[in-house]
Design a protein around this motif. Structure first.
Motif, PDB file in Angstrom:
ATOM      1  N   LYS A  25       0.841  -1.220   0.000  1.00 37.43           N
ATOM      2  CA  LYS A  25       0.000   0.000   0.000  1.00 37.43           C
ATOM      3  C   LYS A  25       0.867   1.256   0.000  1.00 37.43           C
ATOM      4  CE  LYS A  25      -0.396   0.016   5.019  1.00 37.43           C
ATOM      5  NZ  LYS A  25      -1.115  -0.545   6.148  1.00 37.43           N
ATOM      6  N   ASN A  46      -4.599  -2.106   0.698  1.00 34.70           N
ATOM      7  CA  ASN A  46      -5.678  -1.671   1.588  1.00 34.70           C
ATOM      8  C   ASN A  46      -6.761  -0.828   0.941  1.00 34.70           C
ATOM      9  OD1 ASN A  46      -3.547  -2.301   3.375  1.00 34.70           O
ATOM     10  ND2 ASN A  46      -4.667  -1.214   4.976  1.00 34.70           N
ATOM     11  N   SER A 191       5.113  -6.048  10.447  1.00 38.27           N
ATOM     12  CA  SER A 191       6.562  -5.837  10.584  1.00 38.27           C
ATOM     13  C   SER A 191       7.033  -5.917  12.034  1.00 38.27           C
ATOM     14  CB  SER A 191       6.948  -4.474  10.004  1.00 38.27           C
ATOM     15  OG  SER A 191       6.794  -4.500   8.607  1.00 38.27           O
ATOM     16  N   GLY A 208       4.801  -4.956   5.585  1.00 39.13           N
ATOM     17  CA  GLY A 208       4.974  -3.829   4.676  1.00 39.13           C
ATOM     18  C   GLY A 208       6.298  -3.119   4.860  1.00 39.13           C
ATOM     19  N   SER A 209       6.417  -2.327   5.901  1.00 40.80           N
ATOM     20  CA  SER A 209       7.580  -1.446   6.052  1.00 40.80           C
ATOM     21  C   SER A 209       8.911  -2.187   6.155  1.00 40.80           C
ATOM     22  CB  SER A 209       7.383  -0.487   7.227  1.00 40.80           C
ATOM     23  OG  SER A 209       6.839  -1.139   8.324  1.00 40.80           O
TER      24      SER A 209
HETATM   25  C1  LIG Z   1      -0.273  -1.599   6.634  1.00 40.57           C
HETATM   26  C2  LIG Z   1      -0.771  -2.919   7.100  1.00 40.57           C
HETATM   27  C3  LIG Z   1       0.117  -3.975   7.370  1.00 40.57           C
HETATM   28  C4  LIG Z   1       1.621  -3.861   7.270  1.00 40.57           C
HETATM   29  O1  LIG Z   1       2.121  -3.040   8.269  1.00 40.57           O
HETATM   30  P1  LIG Z   1       3.728  -2.879   8.475  1.00 40.57           P
HETATM   31  O2  LIG Z   1       3.809  -2.427   9.881  1.00 40.57           O
HETATM   32  O3  LIG Z   1       4.184  -1.879   7.496  1.00 40.57           O
HETATM   33  O4  LIG Z   1       4.331  -4.219   8.266  1.00 40.57           O
HETATM   34  C5  LIG Z   1      -0.428  -5.188   7.732  1.00 40.57           C
HETATM   35  N1  LIG Z   1      -1.751  -5.369   7.852  1.00 40.57           N
HETATM   36  C6  LIG Z   1      -2.634  -4.381   7.617  1.00 40.57           C
HETATM   37  C7  LIG Z   1      -4.085  -4.646   7.765  1.00 40.57           C
HETATM   38  C8  LIG Z   1      -2.163  -3.125   7.246  1.00 40.57           C
HETATM   39  O5  LIG Z   1      -3.054  -2.152   7.030  1.00 40.57           O
END
Ligand SMILES: *Cc1c(COP(=O)(O)O)cnc(C)c1O
Length: 219
Positions: A25, A46, A191, A208-209
């Motif tokens: 995202k 998302n 993460s 993600g991050s």
């Molecule tokens: C953004 C998001 C993640 C990933 O988050 P990070 O902390 O960047 O790994 C995982 N699950 C959902 C539902 C998210 O919105």
């Protein structure tokens, strides 16, 4: 960013049965392409419009997971291609997904989102509500969806004991409905907490991050 290195670093640590969803995202097509070239095929998004746009431009063998809060009136845009919807938080949404899947002549895999956090702001079903759906007669009539398991987000806290308790409550709950879903997908861990999540029974993590770097903005 060192997307390929980040990805391999995480993958090398993961037990074989864990599915890694790369959460892309807000990240550009180029970043996803880099991860894809490094062998990543499962991505999570998302926002409906962003997902539709990216899906259009990227290779067709990518498995797209929708991990955000899904509004019923937007299901139709992702129904033709989405491979797993994580955030199903109402019976009416599940029925809408079934309807749109039917229109597209396919079966859409879904996870029920469980509310486990102490915060008021997160979406999700209570354990009772999730159980009610799975045991209802109406659910058995929905031929164009499969509920494969559960998704959850822990409290945003440094208290690991709290997070652990919340993750384990999902695992326990999944056992209590094993007569409905015998080998559930359990989607929890991001993460900051994916290793703990795996220790607590997760088999699908959404990261993600740690792969793509910090997001500059959140919608
Ligand atoms: C953004 C998001 C993640 C990933 O988050 P990070 O902390 O960047 O790994 C995982 N699950 C959902 C539902 C998210 O919105």
């Amino acid at each position: 960013m060192h997307i390929e290195e980040n990805l391999l670093f995480i993958k090398n640590k993961l037990p074989k049965h864990i599915c890694l969803v790369a959460v892309s995202k807000t990240k550009p097509i180029e970043a996803i392409t880099e991860a894809y070239k490094a062998g990543q095929k499962v991505f999570g998004e998302n926002y409906v419009q962003e997902l539709v746009e990216k899906q259009h431009h990227l290779p067709k063998d990518i498995e797209w997971h929708f991990i955000g809060h899904l509004q019923s009136n937007k299901v139709k845009y992702i129904a033709p291609f989405v491979s797993l919807i994580h955030g199903v938080d109402s019976f009416s949404l599940l029925k809408e997904i079934n309807k749109q899947a039917q229109k597209n002549n396919r079966v859409i895999n879904c996870l029920l989102q469980l509310y486990i956090a102490k915060e008021e702001t997160k979406f999700g079903l209570s354990f009772d509500e999730a159980k009610y759906i799975l045991e209802s007669e109406e659910y058995t009539q929905l031929k164009n969806i499969t509920v494969n398991g559960f998704m959850a987000m822990a409290s945003n806290t440094n208290n690991l004991q709290q997070v652990k308790t919340e993750f384990l409550s999902v695992l326990e709950f999944s056992k209590s409905v094993s007569h409905k879903i015998s080998v559930p997908v359990l989607s929890y861990g991001m993460s900051s907490d994916y290793e703990l999540a795996i220790d607590c029974g997760s088999n699908m993590i959404r990261v993600g991050s740690s792969i793509f770097g910090e997001r500059k903005y959140t919608k």
